[in-house]
Design an enzyme around this catalytic site. Structure first.
Site, PDB file in Angstrom:
ATOM      1  N   ARG A 165     -38.607 -28.554 -19.385  1.00 42.38           N
ATOM      2  CA  ARG A 165     -37.414 -27.713 -19.481  1.00 42.38           C
ATOM      3  C   ARG A 165     -36.301 -28.452 -20.210  1.00 42.38           C
ATOM      4  O   ARG A 165     -36.219 -29.671 -20.161  1.00 42.38           O
ATOM      5  CB  ARG A 165     -36.890 -27.371 -18.073  1.00 42.38           C
ATOM      6  N   TYR A 193     -24.638 -37.232  -7.754  1.00 37.86           N
ATOM      7  CA  TYR A 193     -25.233 -37.273  -9.084  1.00 37.86           C
ATOM      8  C   TYR A 193     -24.695 -38.451  -9.889  1.00 37.86           C
ATOM      9  O   TYR A 193     -25.457 -39.282 -10.402  1.00 37.86           O
ATOM     10  CB  TYR A 193     -24.938 -35.949  -9.797  1.00 37.86           C
ATOM     11  N   ALA A 194     -23.382 -38.542  -9.996  1.00 35.48           N
ATOM     12  CA  ALA A 194     -22.781 -39.620 -10.782  1.00 35.48           C
ATOM     13  C   ALA A 194     -23.102 -40.966 -10.141  1.00 35.48           C
ATOM     14  O   ALA A 194     -23.373 -41.950 -10.852  1.00 35.48           O
ATOM     15  CB  ALA A 194     -21.269 -39.415 -10.887  1.00 35.48           C
ATOM     16  N   ALA A 215     -25.771 -41.841  -8.361  1.00 31.94           N
ATOM     17  CA  ALA A 215     -27.161 -42.216  -8.618  1.00 31.94           C
ATOM     18  C   ALA A 215     -27.368 -42.593 -10.088  1.00 31.94           C
ATOM     19  O   ALA A 215     -28.047 -43.569 -10.412  1.00 31.94           O
ATOM     20  CB  ALA A 215     -28.087 -41.068  -8.221  1.00 31.94           C
TER      21      ALA A 215
END
Lengths: 239, 360
Positions: free
Chosen positions: A12, A138-139, A141
């Protein structure tokens, strides 16, 4: 050098564009993805990357089928939540997919690359690591991944293996187009954060990754290449 | 009004094991014609093994985004099976411009609270509405209650997650799964009367909801409507659509009270049925569907001519006609979705078995 490249999150969006571009460059591409894709330019393995046993089995299967010369750690998950709403399970998820999966794949395949004296590892991060509301997990990780890029780059440089981060900004994947329809307030807001005044295309990100994976990029290692239309630049006003 | 079918190039993507999305490449000169409101649908036409097959599908993309529909494969469904297995990127599919009154008219200045309720492939128009609300009404919030059998059958799971991750404070996504165990009873089972009462007693403050949009099979829609009526929600705030399913067709809004004074005989596949209809009541198509299965229709908007039939006796008038030529009308053909007997007409006989070319 034309080799065998593993791309995670391959069917994707940006991962799909990277896969096509690497295949066009003559590499054999092995995709790892949540779902198959009949038009994918190579074999696809479909594990649940949140499950440790699935990750191990996938790594074993790919390794048994032949040497791996390149790895693009692209699979990622971005859960949105303000700090006070961050959930424990989502913090685990973010680190399982964005960090643990990348470490396990790199650990498994970098040894062979070093032995053969050539290899490319590209970690896909995000412009969000410069700071973006709602992106704690998210940031966080992805920033860990960026730091590990530099560590691995030092360790592997003597063996002909480069390790770099590519950090895209907003990119017009099918998902992005669906969530930010042209003409909507949400899209206008994104556009206003981009000095170039337009959204990036998956092919543009893929072109950079393909270059980083090429022989010409052998002197480039440990870097974080931000391809974000200028999104990460300082935007203060004069005063 | 241009209501011709347009052959559009498609891109097909698998969505779940038994569903796919079809995205249409709308050329520049047709963009205005194919502009849509969230919630509307298109009629698709394909030639499958020599047969002209037409179906309505709701648009699942927001206005401005590429025109896209979601197709769930129904066992035995001719169109859905063909579209999800045979249709390929680059093929062309005949498409009618968007139609439909189940729409959300967005207003960027509005600060509203919406609750969307969908089951199965009823998600398609609801996804378009949710995306539109989140992307264009910065002050509005949206809760989606989405029923499915199990996780693997959830259409647009990733896209909904992406919406939630982009707008975690404005979008709430509540999955209800009927065939997967869940620790929390609220999220297990079907969306029915009890489920709505449970939601209303906790997660949803019914009095503060400005609009409800429902789309799913008849049972779900009726249950939610009844539960909301019990809770005192004015009917004007509740908007609903039954999704078209190739197997279980939506049930027309015809009941005992719809019976009227004009005898109406419908012939299809060589067999006739008779009932009494009200000239001011539902369309002849809806009446016909209460007594016969397999009555052909797609758009129900007077555009696609799928429901065309010939009037053999009696006097019939059409509310709208965008599909039949003057010659066809002169020959006695009508679009049954738009047809009503003229008051005082002699008994009406309509046959679906007489063919004279379809539309134009």
């Amino acid at each position: 050098m034309q080799g065998r490249f593993v791309v995670t999150g391959a069917t994707r969006g940006i991962g799909r564009a990277i896969s096509s571009r690497l295949a066009d460059a003559g590499h054999e591409v092995v995709g790892v993805a949540r779902r198959g894709d009949p038009t994918f330019p190579g074999a696809v393995v479909v594990p649940d990357l949140f499950v440790a046993a699935d990750r191990a089995a996938t790594i074993a299967e790919i390794g048994a089928a032949g040497p791996v010369d390149g790895l693009v750690n692209n699979a990622g998950i971005a859960r949105g939540a303000s700090l006070v709403d961050v959930r424990d399970d989502e913090l685990d998820e973010a680190f399982d997919l964005n960090v643990r999966t990348a470490v396990e794949f790199a650990r498994a395949f970098s040894g062979g690359m070093a032995e053969r004296g050539w290899g490319r590892i590209v970690n896909i991060s995000t412009v969000a690591t410069v700071g973006l509301a709602g992106r704690t997990t998210y940031a966080g990780a992805k920033a860990a991944l960026e730091a590990m890029t530099r560590v691995w780059a030092i360790e592997l440089a003597p063996h002909g293996v480069t390790v770099n981060t590519v950090s895209p900004g907003p990119t017009a994947t099918e998902m992005f187009e669906a969530v930010y329809p042209p003409g909507s307030a949400a899209r206008t807001e994104v556009l206003s954060s981009l000095p170039v005044g337009r959204i990036g295309r998956p092919e543009e990100i893929a072109a950079l990754v393909a270059f980083v994976c090429s022989d010409d990029a052998g002197y480039l290692t440990g870097q974080n290449l931000r391809i974000d239309g200028g999104r990460s630049l300082g935007r203060g006003v004069m005063g | 009004m241009d209501v011709a079918f347009h052959p559009l190039v498609v891109r097909v993507r698998p969505e779940t094991d038994d569903s796919a999305t079809i995205t249409f490449d709308v050329p520049e000169h047709l963009r205005d014609l194919f502009r849509h409101e969230p919630g509307q649908h298109v009629v698709l036409r394909a030639d499958i093994d020599g047969e002209d097959v037409r179906r309505s599908y709701s648009i699942c993309s927001a206005p401005g985004a590429p025109l896209r529909v979601g197709v769930k494969r129904i066992p035995g469904g001719r169109f859905s099976t063909w579209a999800t297995t045979e249709l390929r990127d680059g093929d062309r599919l005949d498409v009618l411009p968007p139609i439909g009154e189940f729409v959300h008219r967005t207003d960027p200045t509005r600060a509203a609270s919406y609750v969307l309720v969908a089951a199965g492939s009823g998600i398609t128009p609801i996804l378009a509405m949710a995306t539109t609300i989140l992307a264009t009404e910065p002050e509005s919030t949206c809760t989606l209650v989405y029923g499915n059998r199990r996780v693997a059958s959830i259409m647009f799971l990733e896209e909904l997650e992406a919406l939630k991750n982009r707008w975690p404070d404005r979008f709430r996504l509540l999955h209800v799964l009927s065939r997967e165990p869940h620790d929390i009873p609220l999220f297990a089972g079907r969306i029915d009367l009890d489920k709505v009462r449970m939601l209303a007693g906790g997660l949803i403050d019914v009095d503060r909801v400005d609009s409800w949009y429902l789309c799913g099979p008849l049972g779900m829609v009726e249950d939610v409507q009844a539960a909301l009526a019990d809770l005192g929600v004015p009917a004007a705030r509740v908007h609903a659509e039954l999704f078209y399913d190739e197997r279980v067709e939506s049930v027309p809004e015809v009941d005992e009270s719809s019976a009227g004074s004009v005898p109406f005989t419908v012939t299809i596949d060589g067999r006739s049925s008779t009932l009494h209809v009200d000239p001011d009541g539902p369309s002849l198509l809806d009446y016909a569907r209460t007594v016969r299965s397999g009555v052909p229709f797609a758009c129900k908007g007077g555009m696609c001519a799928t429901c065309k039939a010939k009037v053999l006796c009696g006097e019939v008038t059409m509310a709208k006609n965008y599909a039949l030529t003057p010659d066809e009308v002169a020959d006695g053909f009508v679009l049954t979705c738009q047809a009503h007997p003229v008051a005082g007409s002699d008994p009406v006989t309509v046959s679906f078995d007489v063919h004279g070319g379809i539309g134009r």
